[in-house]
Scaffold this motif. Sequence first.
Motif, mmCIF file in Angstrom:
data_model
loop_
_atom_site.group_PDB
_atom_site.id
_atom_site.type_symbol
_atom_site.label_atom_id
_atom_site.label_comp_id
_atom_site.label_asym_id
_atom_site.label_seq_id
_atom_site.Cartn_x
_atom_site.Cartn_y
_atom_site.Cartn_z
ATOM 1 N N ARG A 184 -3.809 7.646 -1.657
ATOM 2 C CA ARG A 184 -2.943 7.214 -2.757
ATOM 3 C C ARG A 184 -2.837 5.695 -2.741
ATOM 4 O O ARG A 184 -2.452 5.104 -1.720
ATOM 5 N N LEU A 185 -3.158 5.089 -3.883
ATOM 6 C CA LEU A 185 -3.043 3.639 -4.055
ATOM 7 C C LEU A 185 -1.860 3.357 -4.960
ATOM 8 O O LEU A 185 -1.795 3.866 -6.089
ATOM 9 N N GLY A 186 -0.928 2.521 -4.490
ATOM 10 C CA GLY A 186 0.229 2.177 -5.299
ATOM 11 C C GLY A 186 -0.132 1.269 -6.463
ATOM 12 O O GLY A 186 -1.263 0.786 -6.599
ATOM 13 N N THR A 187 0.844 1.010 -7.295
ATOM 14 C CA THR A 187 0.633 0.191 -8.488
ATOM 15 C C THR A 187 0.049 -1.172 -8.117
ATOM 16 O O THR A 187 0.546 -1.856 -7.215
ATOM 17 N N VAL A 218 -4.839 8.390 3.318
ATOM 18 C CA VAL A 218 -4.143 7.127 3.583
ATOM 19 C C VAL A 218 -3.437 6.635 2.318
ATOM 20 O O VAL A 218 -3.928 6.800 1.202
ATOM 21 N N ARG A 219 -2.294 5.992 2.507
ATOM 22 C CA ARG A 219 -1.536 5.399 1.406
ATOM 23 C C ARG A 219 -1.574 3.878 1.512
ATOM 24 O O ARG A 219 -1.379 3.323 2.604
ATOM 25 N N VAL A 220 -1.780 3.231 0.378
ATOM 26 C CA VAL A 220 -1.790 1.771 0.298
ATOM 27 C C VAL A 220 -0.657 1.362 -0.637
ATOM 28 O O VAL A 220 -0.598 1.821 -1.784
ATOM 29 N N GLY A 221 0.230 0.506 -0.151
ATOM 30 C CA GLY A 221 1.404 0.134 -0.922
ATOM 31 C C GLY A 221 1.092 -0.727 -2.130
ATOM 32 O O GLY A 221 0.045 -1.383 -2.226
ATOM 33 N N PRO A 273 1.495 -1.314 4.045
ATOM 34 C CA PRO A 273 2.707 -1.554 3.248
ATOM 35 C C PRO A 273 2.375 -2.245 1.935
ATOM 36 O O PRO A 273 1.225 -2.640 1.680
ATOM 37 N N ALA A 274 3.381 -2.411 1.113
ATOM 38 C CA ALA A 274 3.219 -3.108 -0.164
ATOM 39 C C ALA A 274 3.056 -4.604 0.047
ATOM 40 O O ALA A 274 3.529 -5.183 1.037
ATOM 41 N N ARG A 321 -6.446 -4.653 8.830
ATOM 42 C CA ARG A 321 -5.134 -5.065 9.312
ATOM 43 C C ARG A 321 -4.535 -6.081 8.345
ATOM 44 O O ARG A 321 -5.234 -6.951 7.836
ATOM 45 N N ALA A 322 -3.240 -5.965 8.144
ATOM 46 C CA ALA A 322 -2.541 -6.894 7.256
ATOM 47 C C ALA A 322 -2.495 -8.276 7.878
ATOM 48 O O ALA A 322 -2.160 -8.427 9.059
ATOM 49 N N ILE A 323 -2.852 -9.290 7.096
ATOM 50 C CA ILE A 323 -2.845 -10.656 7.599
ATOM 51 C C ILE A 323 -1.900 -11.577 6.844
ATOM 52 O O ILE A 323 -1.485 -12.603 7.356
#
Length: 233
Positions: free
Chosen positions: A180-183, A197-200, A216-217, A227-229
């Motif tokens: 699921r990909l968020g807006t 996997v979910r992507v904010g 996260p979003a 990884r979030a950078i």
Amino acid sequence: MTQLFFSDYHPSERPSAAPQPLVIFGAGGLGREVLVLLNQLNEAGANWDVCGFYDDQPPATPTVAGLPYLGTAHDLNQTQEPLAVAVAVGSSASRAAVVARLTSPQLTFPALVHPRVRLAPSQRVTLGAGCIIQQGCILTCDITLGRFVFLNLCCTIGHDAVLEDFCSLMPHANVSGAARLGTGVYLGTNATVIQGVRVGASTTVGAGAVVVRDLPASVTAVGVPARAIINEQ
């Protein structure tokens, strides 16, 4: 959300109709690629009358790919007749901003699907207004695409995936089953989101990254595994 049926995206299956005027918002390279898509749809039996381009940044020349530059979003909102619009803006955030500015009730936003992308009714794929699906994409079954989702060349979408409004997938991006990909999520070229996997919302996944756990979003994620950078808020 609009359910597309076989005849909706295989225009050669429908009786011929009067030409339907359409303009492209976005006079850059993606706009020219969307013009190619529209020409391919017409070759397959659609009847779009592409009148020209709009963009809030005027191009360097008065014509783009042989069609006239017609003005800005303000000018487009002044139309007095029904007019279809293809929003050819690659950035999720910028596309959402453009759509927010196009407020005339005369404007409609058809879903445009390349004629060789297979979407049979048995696949149970739903598309929101303004979706653009380019050549080479593969969608399996029980998939939901929100409004103004853009799938560039050769993307794959697996079973039960959900892509919310204004998601953007660049060439060869892959979304596995039940992801699921968020807006406003943006997947760079060759990025992959694995199953479930979910992507904010408003997160950017860099080119070639592989998302193996929820993100996260409003972050940018790169690497394998991704990884979030950067926090973009």
